[in-house]
Design a protein around this motif. Structure first.
Motif, mmCIF file in Angstrom:
data_model
loop_
_atom_site.group_PDB
_atom_site.id
_atom_site.type_symbol
_atom_site.label_atom_id
_atom_site.label_comp_id
_atom_site.label_asym_id
_atom_site.label_seq_id
_atom_site.Cartn_x
_atom_site.Cartn_y
_atom_site.Cartn_z
ATOM 1 N N SER A 92 1.227 2.294 9.305
ATOM 2 C CA SER A 92 0.475 3.021 8.278
ATOM 3 C C SER A 92 -0.440 2.077 7.496
ATOM 4 O O SER A 92 -1.589 2.403 7.186
ATOM 5 C CB SER A 92 1.451 3.716 7.321
ATOM 6 N N ALA A 93 0.076 0.886 7.209
ATOM 7 C CA ALA A 93 -0.708 -0.068 6.429
ATOM 8 C C ALA A 93 -1.912 -0.539 7.225
ATOM 9 O O ALA A 93 -3.026 -0.649 6.692
ATOM 10 C CB ALA A 93 0.174 -1.264 6.048
ATOM 11 N N ASP B 81 6.806 4.408 3.930
ATOM 12 C CA ASP B 81 7.497 4.193 5.208
ATOM 13 C C ASP B 81 8.674 3.233 5.052
ATOM 14 O O ASP B 81 9.761 3.463 5.571
ATOM 15 C CB ASP B 81 6.524 3.605 6.246
ATOM 16 N N MET C 130 0.852 -1.181 0.000
ATOM 17 C CA MET C 130 0.000 0.000 0.000
ATOM 18 C C MET C 130 0.891 1.235 0.000
ATOM 19 O O MET C 130 2.001 1.203 0.527
ATOM 20 C CB MET C 130 -0.888 0.006 1.250
ATOM 21 N N ARG D 21 -10.386 1.285 5.497
ATOM 22 C CA ARG D 21 -11.076 0.745 4.328
ATOM 23 C C ARG D 21 -12.095 -0.330 4.708
ATOM 24 O O ARG D 21 -13.154 -0.434 4.102
ATOM 25 C CB ARG D 21 -10.066 0.112 3.369
ATOM 26 N N THR E 296 -4.526 2.291 7.435
ATOM 27 C CA THR E 296 -5.254 2.486 6.177
ATOM 28 C C THR E 296 -6.241 1.343 5.927
ATOM 29 O O THR E 296 -7.371 1.570 5.511
ATOM 30 C CB THR E 296 -4.259 2.557 5.003
ATOM 31 N N ALA E 297 -5.783 0.139 6.196
ATOM 32 C CA ALA E 297 -6.647 -1.014 5.952
ATOM 33 C C ALA E 297 -7.861 -0.989 6.870
ATOM 34 O O ALA E 297 -8.976 -1.316 6.459
ATOM 35 C CB ALA E 297 -5.853 -2.310 6.162
ATOM 36 N N GLU F 278 1.112 4.060 1.586
ATOM 37 C CA GLU F 278 1.649 4.575 2.853
ATOM 38 C C GLU F 278 2.750 3.657 3.388
ATOM 39 O O GLU F 278 3.782 4.105 3.877
ATOM 40 C CB GLU F 278 0.550 4.669 3.921
ATOM 41 N N GLU F 279 2.454 2.377 3.267
ATOM 42 C CA GLU F 279 3.366 1.349 3.748
ATOM 43 C C GLU F 279 4.689 1.404 2.988
ATOM 44 O O GLU F 279 5.774 1.373 3.574
ATOM 45 C CB GLU F 279 2.636 0.024 3.490
#
Lengths: 484, 366
Positions: B223-224, A289, A283, B231, B227-228, A285-286
């Motif tokens: 962050s992942a 980072d 993703m 969603r 975000t997930a 954002e991931e």
């Protein structure tokens, strides 16, 4: 059963154009991509259906005729080298994608489907098939199963064995084996693992269900230059120790950098002793980072220059050099001999040091490209077969490299397979009892040893010898396919 | 006892057993005695628990090698201390579980659908075959295509092909952040949501549906995960409230009330491994779903017809295993086709010619 009887038997159920037996028709099948080994088969058959394959196997079993399966013929170890008294079974015409099930993230395909064709077909669902061997534009999925093919992304996404769910297999005795399942596991022994990488020795795969993955949203690539290859090796360890599994991690040494930069002009730093390519996907954002973290670690590990590919075009350019390493070797030297050893990463610097010493000892240059993430080293020994004695020197050099790989706890082949090429080295890696068991495994599937006889596992008497063969410039088929 | 003496004892035991055709039950800690056909448990035990210890571990190599008798807990603690883990989250069922049993049983936990099974992480194996020979296959490297993949063949073979001595496994870094979401939904919708999770590049690491609650665990970079979560929606389960870790641990080790119920007298616990997109199975009893829909656990009356359950599983592209229940009326593992059974019997014959290693534990035919 003699040649004439076989041809008659095949023509009873195959159209004329699917049975080849004239020398000029057989010629294209005399070798795979390791063309140093050539052998005309007795007959080539080109079936279109599983039923036809079943009948071919029945005929061969009844007549005790060896059968060698072949996909696209891109193998680098001579695994599809024909048998002089045998039938070459081409699976190229079984090239249909039978079903894509985006809900279940899987695709059911025939063995002759090209690796890349699966991802292309899945693209409209936002999915892809993860293993990406360098020859993926040409190689077949059936061949991938036979060799347990990897690719540059296998540290994160696994090899073929991790990305297939199910196989339909015909045995030489006429049984149909449904191996694996649409479920995530199946009862009994893990025959799916046993079949994967078995080099066409156990059965003929007629259908494959592969896993599909959702395409990552974002992919970024960092290139780092080091003035010392052991620092680059440490950097790889540091990235992994920090808890990062990059989508790809590839290394090149100085001689390789020069050879490929001359060839593809990727903008590599010619002063560098090593270049490390490190890819992150996921993703947005991931990835942002992770890239930041990777850059910090590479900096701390002593990288003298770090560049983040600005866009997709630059990412492709950075990769282009790495992917051109094999053809570049062919440009800077009349001949090269490609090795495929794996080593625990921690021994990289030591192994490279030993290779360098051997290089001086034998007076031959050696380019090193390295799937750094998973410890797969491809030393390319440069030599000139026209110089008396150089070929023998390169052979001896290569043998020593493989010994070093095995001694350091690695393996003689990471992804190219044993085929006919590395039979002798198998004697080093496995003892008599272990090879004995390999033969026993084969006997469980193929008691008369009719499928691809003489490949992958050396007979005991063979282990008295030790040798290796060479890939000559221009002798490799499909020169336009990237090799890495 | 000295290491060599322990090993010699194992070799002697197997050699003598082969000579006298005295079959053995290979046993680590016995944490999985309940699993598989029970006949072998009557046999003299070959105790492998003493053959323990970490042989090699280099975190940056992502590889650990340990002897089969090593307690799984010891191995996982070592990995944990270095920020790593066994990504297949093997069930223990009992704190004493050993690495050998974990590989032989071939069972994986909640993370399996997202990061892979035991067999996916096996890199190499050292074993004693049925003749008492020490054989090594695979290695300590990620990629290795030399010879047939005998190492992975051992995963799930229930000790019928060899006595495991040493195992090399690929390990992975532990995710930086884990978060579990809970979504109120029915079974049909839950299966659809799980499917959607798999078809998008989301950092999902476990899913479970039970009693109209769908639990989704997200693992990865902060962050992942954030975000997930945005969603997918759903409420984050706070550690304090419902012991997030304990939820997955209880599913992994079957301490969750659902599984406990399946161990009661008069009940059976069935494991149905099916194609993930299979619609809700209409079988009598209660179900718990894992692995994005690919694993359906069923607690039912012990009298429920095994054939019916197996037909449902087979129709859904999979198979059914009797985990707990009356094993005298039906074999534990799903019957093999005649062609596959033939291959199994031949392989058994090659690895263990006198048939002394865990006979009938997997299939009564060998």
């Amino acid at each position: 059963m003699n040649r004439k009887q076989l041809i008659t038997a095949f023509l009873k159920f195959l159209p004329e154009e699917a049975v080849l037996y004239e020398v000029e028709d057989l010629r294209p099948y005399e070798c795979d991509a390791l063309s140093a080994y050539r052998q005309l088969p007795m007959i080539v058959v080109l079936p279109r259906t599983e039923a036809e394959i079943a009948t071919i196997l029945q005929v061969c079993h009844a007549g005790q005729v060896p059968v060698v399966a072949r996909g696209s013929g891109t193998g680098l170890a001579g695994g599809a080298l024909p048998h002089a008294e045998g039938v070459l079974l081409s699976l190229a015409r079984l090239n249909r994608i039978l079903d894509i099930d985006p809900a279940a993230c899987s695709a059911r395909v025939q063995p002759g489907v090209r690796n890349l064709a699966i991802s292309e077909a899945a693209a409209s669902y936002g999915m892809y098939y993860a293993p990406d061997p360098s020859s993926q534009i040409a190689c077949s999925i059936g061949g991938n199963v036979a060799e347990n093919s990897g690719g540059v992304h296998c540290l994160k996404y696994g090899l073929t064995v991790h990305n297939i769910l199910r196989l339909r297999v015909l045995t030489i005795e006429g049984d149909v084996l449904e191996i694996g399942a649409d479920a995530l596991d199946s009862p009994g022994f893990d025959l799916l693992a046993l079949m994967t990488g078995s080099e066409g020795m156990l059965g003929i795969v007629t259908e494959i269900t592969v896993k599909l993955l959702p395409k990552p949203e974002t992919v970024k690539l960092v290139m780092a230059v080091f003035d010392d290859i052991s620092k680059a090796g440490d950097a790889v360890a540091n990235v992994i120790q920090a808890g990062i599994i990059p989508a790809g991690m590839e290394m090149m040494d100085k001689i390789t950098i020069h050879a490929v930069e001359d060839f593809v002009h990727a903008g590599y730093d010619l002063e560098g002793a090593a270049i490390l390519l490190c890819e992150s996907d996921g993703m947005a954002e991931e990835v942002a980072d992770e890239i930041k973290q990777i850059q910090t670690i590479l900096q701390a590990s002593g990288a003298v220059r770090i560049s983040l590919a600005r866009d997709e075009a630059e990412r492709q350019l950075f990769w282009a050099g790495r992917k051109a390493a094999f053809p570049a070797a062919g440009r800077v030297s009349p001949d090269y001999y490609c090795m495929d050893g794996t080593i625990p990463r921690k021994h990289l610097a030591h192994v490279l040091e030993q290779i360098e010493q051997l290089s001086a000892e034998y007076g031959l240059r050696c380019m090193n490209v390295f799937h750094a993430g998973d410890g797969n080293l491809h030393p390319l020994i440069l030599y000139d077969a026209n110089q008396p004695g150089e070929l023998e020197k390169a052979e001896a050099f290569g043998a020593r490299i493989l010994e070093i790989c095995i001694q350091s706890g690695g393996s003689l082949t990471g992804e190219h397979g044993v085929g006919i090429e590395k039979l002798n080295q198998m004697c080093l890696q496995f003892n008599d009892a272990e090879r004995d068991l390999f033969h026993a495994v084969k006997a469980a599937f193929d008691p008369q040893s009719l499928l691809n006889p003489g490949k992958a596992i050396p007979e005991l008497h063979r282990c008295a010898e030790f040798g290796a063969m060479h890939v000559h410039q221009g002798a490799e088929k499909f020169p336009d396919i990237p090799r890495f | 006892m000295q290491d060599q003496a322990i090993l010699d004892q194992l070799i002697q035991a197997v050699t003598a057993a082969a000579e006298h055709k005295q079959a053995l039950c290979i046993r680590g800690s016995g944490s999985k005695d309940f699993y598989g056909n029970p006949q072998a448990l009557q046999l003299p035990a070959l105790n492998t628990a003493t053959w323990q210890g970490i042989v090699d571990y280099e975190p940056s190599e992502l590889v650990v090698t340990a002897r089969a008798g090593t307690p799984l807990a010891e191995l996982e603690k070592l990995l944990h201390d270095h920020g790593q883990m066994l990504a297949f989250e093997p069930p223990y069922f009992n704190a004493s579980a050993t690495l050998g049993g974990c590989i032989a049983a071939g069972l994986s936990g909640p993370r399996r659908a997202y990061t892979g099974a035991v067999r996916d992480y096996v890199l190499g194996i050292k074993l004693l075959d049925g003749q008492g020979r020490i054989l090594s296959f695979g290695g300590r490297v990620m990629k290795n295509v030399a010879g047939y993949d005998v190492s992975r063949l051992m995963a799930g073979a229930m000790g019928t092909l060899g006595v495991l001595l040493e195992v090399s496994l690929k390990v992975l870094p532990r995710p930086a952040v884990e978060r579990t979401l809970c979504i109120q939904t029915d079974m049909l919708q839950a299966i659809e949501t799980m499917r959607r999770c798999a078809a998008e590049p989301l950092p999902v690491s476990a899913t479970c549906f039970h009693e109209n609650q769908l639990y989704v665990r997200l693992s990865g970079a902060e962050s992942a995960v954030r975000t997930a979560h945005a969603r997918l929606g759903g409420d984050q389960i706070k550690d304090k409230e419902s012991h997030e870790e304990n939820l997955w641990e209880s599913i992994r080790n079957h301490t969750h009330p659902f599984f406990q119920q399946g161990k009661l007298n008069g009940k059976s616990l069935w494991r149905l491994s099916v194609k993930s997109t299979t619609s809700p199975l209409s079988l009598p009893g209660e179900q718990l779903i894992e692995w994005g829909g690919a694993l359906r656990w069923l607690v039912t009356d012990k009298d429920t017809d095994a054939a019916v359950i197996r037909t449902h599983a087979a129709d859904a592209g999979g198979h059914a295993t009797l985990f707990h229940g009356n094993k005298t009326i039906t074999p534990v593992f799903h019957p093999l086709s005649p062609a596959l059974l033939k291959i199994h019997q031949r392989l058994k014959q090659q690895f263990d010619p006198t048939g002394i290693l865990n006979p009938q534990r997997l299939y009564t035919e060998f």
